[in-house]
Design a protein around this motif. Structure first.
Motif, PDB file in Angstrom:
ATOM      1  N   LEU A  36       0.701  -0.815   0.398  1.00 20.40           N
ATOM      2  CA  LEU A  36       0.180   0.052   0.035  1.00 20.40           C
ATOM      3  C   LEU A  36       0.768   1.301   0.168  1.00 20.40           C
ATOM      4  O   LEU A  36       2.170   1.404   0.466  1.00 20.40           O
ATOM      5  CB  LEU A  36      -1.089   0.020   1.570  1.00 20.40           C
ATOM      6  N   GLU A  37       0.527   2.138  -1.055  1.00 20.97           N
ATOM      7  CA  GLU A  37       1.204   3.511  -0.827  1.00 20.97           C
ATOM      8  C   GLU A  37      -0.042   4.852  -0.540  1.00 20.97           C
ATOM      9  O   GLU A  37      -0.435   4.316  -1.214  1.00 20.97           O
ATOM     10  CB  GLU A  37       2.113   3.829  -2.029  1.00 20.97           C
ATOM     11  N   ILE A  38       0.491   5.693   0.622  1.00 18.98           N
ATOM     12  CA  ILE A  38      -0.839   6.844   0.980  1.00 18.98           C
ATOM     13  C   ILE A  38       0.300   8.167   0.208  1.00 18.98           C
ATOM     14  O   ILE A  38       1.104   7.870   0.707  1.00 18.98           O
ATOM     15  CB  ILE A  38      -0.486   6.345   2.099  1.00 18.98           C
ATOM     16  N   ARG A  39      -0.194   8.660  -0.683  1.00 22.05           N
ATOM     17  CA  ARG A  39       0.707   9.936  -1.359  1.00 22.05           C
ATOM     18  C   ARG A  39      -0.712  10.526  -1.762  1.00 22.05           C
ATOM     19  O   ARG A  39      -1.690  10.450  -1.890  1.00 22.05           O
ATOM     20  CB  ARG A  39       1.236   9.055  -2.726  1.00 22.05           C
ATOM     21  N   ALA A  40       0.109  11.872  -2.323  1.00 21.10           N
ATOM     22  CA  ALA A  40      -0.340  13.056  -2.673  1.00 21.10           C
ATOM     23  C   ALA A  40      -1.678  12.444  -3.758  1.00 21.10           C
ATOM     24  O   ALA A  40      -1.267  11.992  -4.438  1.00 21.10           O
ATOM     25  CB  ALA A  40      -0.045  14.187  -2.674  1.00 21.10           C
ATOM     26  N   ALA A  41      -2.809  13.151  -3.371  1.00 17.47           N
ATOM     27  CA  ALA A  41      -3.736  12.602  -4.860  1.00 17.47           C
ATOM     28  C   ALA A  41      -3.445  14.069  -5.812  1.00 17.47           C
ATOM     29  O   ALA A  41      -2.591  14.814  -5.873  1.00 17.47           O
ATOM     30  CB  ALA A  41      -5.083  12.958  -4.492  1.00 17.47           C
ATOM     31  N   GLY A  42      -3.917  13.634  -7.448  1.00 22.09           N
ATOM     32  CA  GLY A  42      -2.995  14.269  -8.343  1.00 22.09           C
ATOM     33  C   GLY A  42      -4.675  13.983  -9.142  1.00 22.09           C
ATOM     34  O   GLY A  42      -4.990  13.358  -9.234  1.00 22.09           O
ATOM     35  N   VAL A  43      -4.242  15.132 -10.706  1.00 20.95           N
ATOM     36  CA  VAL A  43      -5.848  15.321 -11.368  1.00 20.95           C
ATOM     37  C   VAL A  43      -5.872  13.910 -12.291  1.00 20.95           C
ATOM     38  O   VAL A  43      -7.326  13.779 -11.936  1.00 20.95           O
ATOM     39  CB  VAL A  43      -4.982  15.960 -12.391  1.00 20.95           C
ATOM     40  N   ASP A  44      -5.114  12.728 -12.573  1.00 17.33           N
ATOM     41  CA  ASP A  44      -5.899  11.419 -12.490  1.00 17.33           C
ATOM     42  C   ASP A  44      -6.354  10.160 -11.365  1.00 17.33           C
ATOM     43  O   ASP A  44      -6.881   9.332 -11.714  1.00 17.33           O
ATOM     44  CB  ASP A  44      -3.997  10.529 -13.329  1.00 17.33           C
TER      45      ASP A  44
ATOM     46  N   VAL B 118      -4.259   9.530  -1.366  1.00 16.46           N
ATOM     47  CA  VAL B 118      -5.629   8.300  -1.766  1.00 16.46           C
ATOM     48  C   VAL B 118      -4.254   7.314  -1.646  1.00 16.46           C
ATOM     49  O   VAL B 118      -3.484   7.336  -1.575  1.00 16.46           O
ATOM     50  CB  VAL B 118      -5.123   8.251  -3.916  1.00 16.46           C
ATOM     51  N   ALA B 119      -4.557   6.326  -1.080  1.00 12.15           N
ATOM     52  CA  ALA B 119      -4.334   4.592  -0.826  1.00 12.15           C
ATOM     53  C   ALA B 119      -4.316   4.087  -2.093  1.00 12.15           C
ATOM     54  O   ALA B 119      -5.195   4.008  -2.248  1.00 12.15           O
ATOM     55  CB  ALA B 119      -4.962   4.623   0.276  1.00 12.15           C
ATOM     56  N   GLU B 120      -3.161   4.157  -2.183  1.00  7.64           N
ATOM     57  CA  GLU B 120      -3.499   3.046  -3.967  1.00  7.64           C
ATOM     58  C   GLU B 120      -2.387   1.455  -3.701  1.00  7.64           C
ATOM     59  O   GLU B 120      -1.834   1.659  -2.863  1.00  7.64           O
ATOM     60  CB  GLU B 120      -2.005   4.014  -4.717  1.00  7.64           C
ATOM     61  N   ARG B 121      -3.061   0.352  -4.642  1.00  8.15           N
ATOM     62  CA  ARG B 121      -2.818  -0.602  -4.121  1.00  8.15           C
ATOM     63  C   ARG B 121      -2.693  -1.273  -5.411  1.00  8.15           C
ATOM     64  O   ARG B 121      -2.737  -1.222  -5.876  1.00  8.15           O
ATOM     65  CB  ARG B 121      -3.597  -1.506  -3.186  1.00  8.15           C
ATOM     66  N   GLU B 122      -1.231  -2.049  -5.972  1.00  6.12           N
ATOM     67  CA  GLU B 122      -0.658  -2.407  -7.257  1.00  6.12           C
ATOM     68  C   GLU B 122      -1.511  -1.666  -8.513  1.00  6.12           C
ATOM     69  O   GLU B 122      -2.229  -1.601  -9.015  1.00  6.12           O
ATOM     70  CB  GLU B 122      -1.695  -4.122  -7.114  1.00  6.12           C
TER      71      GLU B 122
ATOM     72  N   THR C 292      -8.336   2.327   9.172  1.00 10.49           N
ATOM     73  CA  THR C 292      -7.656   2.015  10.372  1.00 10.49           C
ATOM     74  C   THR C 292      -5.732   2.468   9.311  1.00 10.49           C
ATOM     75  O   THR C 292      -5.550   3.826  10.451  1.00 10.49           O
ATOM     76  CB  THR C 292      -7.310   0.953  11.025  1.00 10.49           C
ATOM     77  N   GLN C 293      -5.330   2.287   8.656  1.00 11.10           N
ATOM     78  CA  GLN C 293      -3.787   2.752   7.670  1.00 11.10           C
ATOM     79  C   GLN C 293      -4.047   4.071   7.722  1.00 11.10           C
ATOM     80  O   GLN C 293      -3.532   4.778   7.515  1.00 11.10           O
ATOM     81  CB  GLN C 293      -3.519   1.520   6.641  1.00 11.10           C
ATOM     82  N   LEU C 294      -5.459   4.610   6.730  1.00 16.32           N
ATOM     83  CA  LEU C 294      -5.453   6.059   6.434  1.00 16.32           C
ATOM     84  C   LEU C 294      -5.361   6.662   7.279  1.00 16.32           C
ATOM     85  O   LEU C 294      -4.621   7.726   7.725  1.00 16.32           O
ATOM     86  CB  LEU C 294      -6.735   5.983   6.042  1.00 16.32           C
ATOM     87  N   ILE C 295      -5.933   6.525   8.810  1.00 21.43           N
ATOM     88  CA  ILE C 295      -5.922   7.227  10.036  1.00 21.43           C
ATOM     89  C   ILE C 295      -5.097   7.277  10.765  1.00 21.43           C
ATOM     90  O   ILE C 295      -4.536   8.610  11.136  1.00 21.43           O
ATOM     91  CB  ILE C 295      -7.644   6.981  10.870  1.00 21.43           C
ATOM     92  N   GLU C 296      -4.270   6.236  10.339  1.00 20.20           N
ATOM     93  CA  GLU C 296      -3.362   5.732  10.714  1.00 20.20           C
ATOM     94  C   GLU C 296      -2.245   6.962  10.280  1.00 20.20           C
ATOM     95  O   GLU C 296      -1.705   7.794  11.676  1.00 20.20           O
ATOM     96  CB  GLU C 296      -2.452   4.548  11.859  1.00 20.20           C
TER      97      GLU C 296
END
Length: 150
Positions: free
Chosen positions: A4-12, A56-60, A101-105
């Motif tokens: 899982l990667e939590i990163r800044a959201a973009g236009v895409d 956003v949280a991104e997986r695969e 839970t991961q996002l809130i953490e």
């Protein structure tokens, strides 16, 4: 379930975010997944403001969650800085996986990193499952919220 990667959201990411915002009875009434152009100016404002963190949280390679964290400096509480968590959404396929839970953490950790002394959030009165979720994570239902539509 992949990394899982939590990163800044973009236009895409807008289409995936709006789809998650619209994927419940409340969001279905107030979001416009068929017209994403209305969201672009909002994304520009968010991106330009260093106190706004739309992630956003991104997986695969797939966006599976989102939230907005707002950092607010203030005078109350002896000049405390606080943060507000908003618009937490998890893709239907990921609900119950621990992603919320991961996002809130992540939001709590980022709030600490930003020097916040308090993290707060609101949740619509009808979202009783969400209320139990936030309470399990240590949040207390301490205030009554009010809104005025303009």
């Amino acid at each position: 379930m992949g990394d899982l990667e939590i990163r800044a959201a973009g236009v895409d990411d807008i289409a995936a975010i709006v789809a998650m915002l619209a994927d419940d009875p409340l969001g279905a009434l107030r979001e416009s997944p068929d017209d994403l152009t209305v969201y672009l100016p909002a994304l520009e404002r968010l991106t330009a403001d260093p106190n706004q963190h739309l992630v956003v949280a991104e997986r695969e390679g797939r966006v599976v969650g989102t939230l907005q964290l707002t950092v607010i400096p203030g005078l109350s509480r002896r000049g405390a800085t606080r943060s507000i968590i908003e618009a937490v959404r998890i893709h239907a396929d990921e609900r119950g996986s621990g992603l919320g839970t991961q996002l809130i953490e992540w939001a709590v950790d980022e709030s600490r990193r930003q020097g916040c002394q308090l993290v707060q959030l609101t949740s619509d009165a009808s979202r009783t499952d969400a209320h139990r979720f936030y309470e399990r994570l240590g949040f207390e239902a301490s205030h009554v919220g009010f809104k005025l539509s303009l």
